[in-house]
Design a protein around this motif. Structure first.
Motif, PDB file in Angstrom:
ATOM      1  N   LEU A  36       0.931  -1.177  -0.012  1.00  0.00           N
ATOM      2  CA  LEU A  36      -0.049  -0.053  -0.114  1.00  0.00           C
ATOM      3  C   LEU A  36       0.899   1.013  -0.155  1.00  0.00           C
ATOM      4  N   ASP A  37       0.664   2.112  -1.044  1.00  0.00           N
ATOM      5  CA  ASP A  37       1.278   3.430  -0.785  1.00  0.00           C
ATOM      6  C   ASP A  37       0.318   4.571  -0.631  1.00  0.00           C
ATOM      7  N   ALA A  38       0.358   4.477   1.019  1.00  0.00           N
ATOM      8  CA  ALA A  38      -0.786   5.489   1.408  1.00  0.00           C
ATOM      9  C   ALA A  38      -0.764   6.856   1.462  1.00  0.00           C
ATOM     10  N   CYS A  39       0.298   7.558   0.981  1.00  0.00           N
ATOM     11  CA  CYS A  39       0.316   8.993   0.766  1.00  0.00           C
ATOM     12  C   CYS A  39       0.852   9.024  -0.640  1.00  0.00           C
ATOM     13  N   ALA A  40       0.216   8.553  -1.671  1.00  0.00           N
ATOM     14  CA  ALA A  40       0.813   8.161  -3.031  1.00  0.00           C
ATOM     15  C   ALA A  40       1.029   9.879  -3.695  1.00  0.00           C
ATOM     16  N   GLY A  41       0.305  10.770  -3.518  1.00  0.00           N
ATOM     17  CA  GLY A  41       0.490  12.060  -4.250  1.00  0.00           C
ATOM     18  C   GLY A  41       0.103  11.713  -5.642  1.00  0.00           C
ATOM     19  N   ALA A  42       1.252  12.201  -6.679  1.00  0.00           N
ATOM     20  CA  ALA A  42       1.106  11.968  -7.898  1.00  0.00           C
ATOM     21  C   ALA A  42       1.653  10.644  -8.335  1.00  0.00           C
TER      22      ALA A  42
ATOM     23  N   ALA B 150      -2.445   2.435  -4.465  1.00  0.00           N
ATOM     24  CA  ALA B 150      -2.035   3.830  -4.152  1.00  0.00           C
ATOM     25  C   ALA B 150      -3.614   4.462  -3.597  1.00  0.00           C
ATOM     26  N   PHE B 151      -3.001   5.278  -2.461  1.00  0.00           N
ATOM     27  CA  PHE B 151      -4.417   6.215  -2.084  1.00  0.00           C
ATOM     28  C   PHE B 151      -3.588   7.648  -1.923  1.00  0.00           C
ATOM     29  N   ASP B 152      -4.431   8.441  -1.919  1.00  0.00           N
ATOM     30  CA  ASP B 152      -4.190   9.868  -1.338  1.00  0.00           C
ATOM     31  C   ASP B 152      -5.431  10.678  -1.381  1.00  0.00           C
ATOM     32  N   PRO B 153      -5.600  11.505  -0.463  1.00  0.00           N
ATOM     33  CA  PRO B 153      -6.688  12.428  -0.264  1.00  0.00           C
ATOM     34  C   PRO B 153      -6.969  13.330  -1.348  1.00  0.00           C
TER      35      PRO B 153
ATOM     36  N   ASN C 276       0.343  -3.510 -12.399  1.00  0.00           N
ATOM     37  CA  ASN C 276       0.169  -3.940 -11.221  1.00  0.00           C
ATOM     38  C   ASN C 276       0.144  -2.657 -10.296  1.00  0.00           C
ATOM     39  N   ILE C 277      -0.738  -1.557 -10.923  1.00  0.00           N
ATOM     40  CA  ILE C 277      -1.104  -0.492 -10.007  1.00  0.00           C
ATOM     41  C   ILE C 277      -2.609  -0.404  -9.978  1.00  0.00           C
ATOM     42  N   SER C 278      -3.164  -0.302  -8.680  1.00  0.00           N
ATOM     43  CA  SER C 278      -4.510   0.211  -8.373  1.00  0.00           C
ATOM     44  C   SER C 278      -4.601   1.143  -7.565  1.00  0.00           C
ATOM     45  N   VAL C 279      -5.669   1.982  -7.747  1.00  0.00           N
ATOM     46  CA  VAL C 279      -5.834   3.072  -7.194  1.00  0.00           C
ATOM     47  C   VAL C 279      -7.040   3.127  -6.290  1.00  0.00           C
ATOM     48  N   LEU C 280      -7.037   3.647  -4.715  1.00  0.00           N
ATOM     49  CA  LEU C 280      -8.320   3.664  -4.130  1.00  0.00           C
ATOM     50  C   LEU C 280      -8.738   5.089  -3.971  1.00  0.00           C
ATOM     51  N   GLN C 281      -9.991   5.245  -4.002  1.00  0.00           N
ATOM     52  CA  GLN C 281     -10.445   6.788  -3.811  1.00  0.00           C
ATOM     53  C   GLN C 281     -10.979   6.968  -2.580  1.00  0.00           C
ATOM     54  N   GLN C 282     -10.843   5.994  -1.728  1.00  0.00           N
ATOM     55  CA  GLN C 282     -11.362   6.232  -0.405  1.00  0.00           C
ATOM     56  C   GLN C 282     -10.129   5.852   0.575  1.00  0.00           C
TER      57      GLN C 282
END
Ligand code: SAM
Length: 419
Positions: free
Chosen positions: A240-246, A265-268, A287-293
């Motif tokens: 998990l990249d919790a503060c992924a930014g760009a 990856a997640f970023d607020p 192999n990258i997925s993005v979480l919106q929440q």
């Protein structure tokens, strides 16, 4: 009137206009230095308010404004004398083609210092006085004495660091050189130590290069590239990249994980996630997925918390941060960092790795946060980083200083969750 004379007059009129605009933008940019002001966004608005500004105009005025901000404590008095201030700035700034076009306006025709670190000498100051340009509290916060090499690095903008993202079919360096000026081409090279790292000059025109558009190379600061290369073992499994930014580190992590793992990856900030998604697409990595929440459940083999921070390690790229950051902000950041680190530590699987990093040079945001984390989170133990590239983790993580590899400054430490 003969044609050459007319051209000369037009050119002079243009230069006069550019100088007038530069001075007015510099004066207005000072109002954006209040703590908490989104400087880059406001500067963008300021540029938009000028009407027909092209990319060359933006590059020119940004370079002059950023140079002004780097040397602000020494230049404030020159604000009374527009011509003197601009002549000084033109000599202090990086000699990009846009800045070079302003040279003839120098009243005293002083030659531009070719060695970037020596340009400050035109202000008749000594190297040790460069400390006057930093906020007074800064020296107390760093875990290494602020030396002359540190100061010289902090006042110059870094080169353009690239990461090779896909094995190039033909020689990539040659292809990058093909679209460069001879001066730029001389500075393009693979880094002798850091895997996949390429050096290019700051003004290299990368934006339209096929290697960039097709995801063969990505922009990533050298210190940021070093960070994941310092892990004791190559990353594997579910991360998990919790503060992924760009996504600077997300992309590198995905590259290191493939074909053994994947990264979520997640970023607020949704705008940052959109940029991450377009970079991921360009990279061809699957192999990258993005979480919106914000993730609250799950169990990851590795969690990267590249926490929001004061950004003092990036002052050379973002000189406005040097002028905006107050000492009390550092302590506020440290509180937020500890809380973010604790909240994402719950997502680390037994035996998994928690990576904490910042792009700050303040030990209050770095070692002190790590210590406080270990005081209460008894399931975690500090895991030393790998001794590479001359760095040594003596139990408190590693700080990469801007002068170490001519990049940003950052801090990294890792914790292993006990089985
Ligand atoms: C230092 S930047 C990350 C840079 C990024 N990892 C890279 O390599 O380009 C810190 C990021 O943390 C994000 N952030 C702030 N608060 C957060 C939170 N509570 N949880 C997750 N991310 C957060 C910010 O939006 C920002 O993008």
């Amino acid at each position: 009137m003969s044609k050459p004379l007319l051209n000369k007059e037009l050119r002079l009129a243009r230069l006069h206009n550019q100088r007038r605009i530069a001075f007015s933008l510099i004066e207005r940019s000072r109002t954006l230095l209040k703590p908490g002001t989104a400087f880059t966004r406001e500067l963008h608005e300021l540029f938009r308010s000028q009407g027909r500004f092209g990319s060359k105009d933006r590059r020119l005025y940004r370079e002059l404004i950023y140079t002004f901000l780097r040397y602000l404590p020494w230049l404030e008095e020159k604000l009374k004398d527009q011509d003197n201030l601009l002549d000084t700035l033109i000599q202090l700034a990086a000699p990009t083609p846009e800045i070079r076009s302003l040279y003839p306006t120098l009243s005293d025709k002083t030659a531009h210092e070719s060695i970037s670190e020596q340009r400050f000498k035109i202000l008749k100051r000594e190297a040790h006085q460069l400390e006057e340009l930093l906020p007074p509290w800064f020296g107390e916060h760093t875990n290494r004495k602020v030396s002359i090499p540190t100061l010289l690095t902090l006042i110059t903008r870094p080169p353009l660091w690239l990461r090779i993202q896909r094995d190039p079919k033909e020689d990539l360096v040659d292809r990058l050189k093909a679209t460069a000026t001879p001066e730029q081409a001389e500075q393009i090279a693979k880094h002798p130590l850091i895997p996949d790292c390429l050096h290019a000059p700051a003004d290299y025109p990368l934006a339209n290069h096929p290697s960039y558009l097709e995801g063969e190379v990505e922009i990533q600061d050298i210190s940021s590239q070093i960070l994941l290369n310092l892990l004791k073992e190559p990353p594997r499994g579910k991360w998990l990249d919790a503060c992924a930014g760009a996504g600077g580190k997300t992309l590198q992590l995905a590259n290191l994980l493939k074909p053994y793992g994947k990264v979520t990856a997640f970023d607020p900030r949704s705008s940052a996630l959109r940029e991450l998604q377009s970079r991921a697409k360009r990279s061809g990595l699957r192999n990258i997925s993005v979480l919106q929440q914000r993730p609250t459940k799950g169990s990851y083999d590795g969690v990267l918390v590249d926490a929001p921070c004061s950004g003092s390690g990036t002052w050379r790229r973002h000189p406005y941060l040097m002028r905006q950051t107050r000492e009390e902000d550092i302590f506020d950041h440290a509180k937020t960092q500890l809380s973010i680190l604790k909240s994402y530590s719950t997502l680390v699987a037994d035996g998994g790795l928690l990576v904490y990093s910042t792009c700050s040079l303040s030990r209050h945001e770095n070692e002190a946060v790590a210590e406080r984390f270990l005081e209460t989170e008894k399931a975690f133990r500090h895991e030393p980083l790998s001794p590479r590239f001359g760095f040594q983790d003596r139990g408190r993580g590693i700080t990469v200083h801007p002068e170490d590899h001519n990049g940003d400054g950052l801090y990294v430490t890792t914790f292993r969750k006990q089985d």
